[in-house]
Design a protein around this motif. Structure first.
Motif, PDB file in Angstrom:
ATOM      1  N   ARG A  56       0.825  -1.197   0.000  1.00  0.00           N
ATOM      2  CA  ARG A  56       0.000   0.000   0.000  1.00  0.00           C
ATOM      3  C   ARG A  56       0.870   1.262   0.000  1.00  0.00           C
ATOM      4  O   ARG A  56       0.598   2.230  -0.708  1.00  0.00           O
ATOM      5  CB  ARG A  56      -0.940  -0.012   1.209  1.00  0.00           C
ATOM      6  N   ASP A  81     -11.353   6.406   0.277  1.00  0.00           N
ATOM      7  CA  ASP A  81     -10.124   6.968  -0.279  1.00  0.00           C
ATOM      8  C   ASP A  81     -10.444   7.821  -1.506  1.00  0.00           C
ATOM      9  O   ASP A  81     -11.335   7.509  -2.300  1.00  0.00           O
ATOM     10  CB  ASP A  81      -9.148   5.854  -0.678  1.00  0.00           C
ATOM     11  N   ALA A 112       1.092   3.939  -3.207  1.00  0.00           N
ATOM     12  CA  ALA A 112       0.652   5.302  -2.899  1.00  0.00           C
ATOM     13  C   ALA A 112       1.728   6.309  -3.296  1.00  0.00           C
ATOM     14  O   ALA A 112       1.433   7.380  -3.819  1.00  0.00           O
ATOM     15  CB  ALA A 112       0.337   5.430  -1.418  1.00  0.00           C
ATOM     16  N   SER A 143       1.835   6.161  -7.186  1.00  0.00           N
ATOM     17  CA  SER A 143       0.547   6.255  -7.874  1.00  0.00           C
ATOM     18  C   SER A 143       0.327   5.031  -8.759  1.00  0.00           C
ATOM     19  O   SER A 143      -0.210   5.130  -9.866  1.00  0.00           O
ATOM     20  CB  SER A 143       0.452   7.538  -8.715  1.00  0.00           C
TER      21      SER A 143
END
Length: 434
Positions: free
Chosen positions: A334, A355, A338, A341
């Protein structure tokens, strides 16, 4: 690295440049092996060595998001090496007896070859199979030898937000409107393999695609040959010398720059989801459409080509085993996607309904994880390394000379390279929806 403005050089020069880069990369790989040996000689324990393809900004992001949290929690030093020629680096490391403990590669076919030589360690006790679908952790001889750290969706075409969607098919019929760069250092040619793979998938479906990617459908078959000729027409091979030279002399990451030139020099790009994070497509507010809507003769329904960065273990030291567990965890995945991207296909690393993010990103993530869709791993990445490399080179040669006799020779050669029984082919490359 060739720039788009160097269009007047001959295609033959491009091919010589590709081969020169490969030789240079091999020399750098030998140097890299010596560096790894020196690091281990220092005796700084506990230490784990990691080889991946992220360099520059990406390497910094990877260290910040994934490596540094691991080092703080486990008090284990990670000696990270990033190289755009990681296949050559790994090959040299293995040959000199100094392979890294952990490696991240894009090719399951290459990893399968190492596993076939018993140079990879099974991961059965280190990862949970239920965290990943079988298309991502394909068993080999009853064991799992790799898992995805990051994934990308292919089978998509990007276009600027200013483009009326209703005009895309008309635009796609003009070769000059396709942004294409074939250069990628030691791996030049892979954008062409992506095109041919996707065309075959969309024209004939996952059955033909999987047989071909597993070495069970001839390169000279009508299906495969049609994919090549379809791509040749889309790219302008044979009748658009300037376009072909532009493609051969442009690095893949520079192809997008032609979208924001003044005036724009192209408006469509067949490229994986990662390209949306490059400056030109950000500036153009890039949108995407499934490639099946623009590929001539497409008949497949909800079929997608995918790719991934795959983690494998070469030395099962306690430190390396700890790093494998970390990289396979929902938290690390994760954090990495993040920062980049990107996308994870880990069952526990998916964003919640609360989210926020760009609409295109959420849409791509849903497609990548859709259990009703068909996902097929990048065929060239799934092939044995020598077949993969010859395929990439053949796309360069075909663009330079798309004549039927030359294409027949290229396909005949690829068939001969695919035939030895000593090659390791994957058991499957596609899932088939629920």
């Amino acid at each position: 690295m060739s720039a788009p403005g160097q269009d007047r050089a001959a295609p033959g020069a491009r091919r010589r440049a590709v081969r020169t880069v490969t030789v240079v990369a091999s020399c750098l790989a030998v140097l890299a092996a010596a560096v790894v040996t020196g690091v281990r000689a220092l005796g700084q324990e506990p230490t784990v060595t990691l080889l991946a393809n992220w360099t520059g900004r990406d390497a910094r992001y990877f260290r910040e998001a994934v490596i540094e949290p691991f080092e703080r929690e486990h008090h284990i030093k990670v000696e990270y090496q990033g190289s755009s020629a990681e296949s050559q680096v790994l090959g040299a490391d293995v040959e000199t007896g100094t392979p890294p403990d952990v490696v991240v590669l894009t090719g399951p076919g290459e990893l399968a070859a190492y596993a076939g030589r018993q140079q990879l360690k099974p991961l059965d006790e280190l990862i949970r199979r239920e965290d990943f679908s079988e298309s991502w952790v394909t068993p080999l001889n009853g064991h799992v030898y790799w898992f995805p750290l990051k994934a990308d969706l292919k089978s998509i075409v990007w276009y600027p937000a200013r483009t009326p969607p209703g005009t895309l098919n008309e635009i796609a019929g003009r070769p000059g409107q396709w942004c294409l760069g074939m250069g990628s250092g030691a791996t030049s040619g892979w954008p062409g393999t992506d095109w041919i793979e996707d065309i075959l998938l969309q024209q004939y479906g996952s059955g033909a695609y999987e047989r071909w990617a597993r070495g069970r459908l001839s390169w000279q078959s009508k299906e495969v040959k049609r994919a090549w000729t379809t791509w040749g027409r889309l790219a302008g091979a044979g009748g658009h010398k300037a376009l072909v030279e532009r493609a051969l002399l442009t690095e893949y990451q520079q192809a997008s720059e032609l979208v924001t030139a003044d005036p724009p020099r192209c408006s469509l790009e067949h490229q994986a989801s990662f390209i949306r994070d490059l400056g030109p497509w950000k500036k153009a507010d890039g949108r995407y459409t499934p490639s099946s809507r623009l590929i001539p003769g497409a008949t497949a329904h909800d079929a997608w080509e995918v790719s991934g960065d795959l983690v494998a273990l070469l030395h099962a030291t306690p430190q390396a085993r700890a790093l494998i567990r970390h990289l396979a965890s929902a938290g690390a995945q994760r954090a990495w996607v993040a920062k980049e991207s990107g996308f994870s296909v880990h069952a526990g690393a998916q964003p919640s309904a609360d989210d926020v993010g760009a609409g295109w990103h959420r849409s791509l993530a849903r497609t990548l994880l859709d259990k009703d869709a068909v996902h097929c791993f990048d065929a060239s990445d799934a092939m044995p390394p020598q077949v993969r490399d010859a395929f990439a080179q053949a796309t360069i040669d075909f663009l330079a000379d798309p004549g039927e006799r030359h294409l027949d020779d290229l396909l005949r050669n690829l068939d001969s390279l695919s035939s030895p029984e000593s090659l390791t082919w994957l058991n499957s490359v596609c899932d088939h929806g629920s």
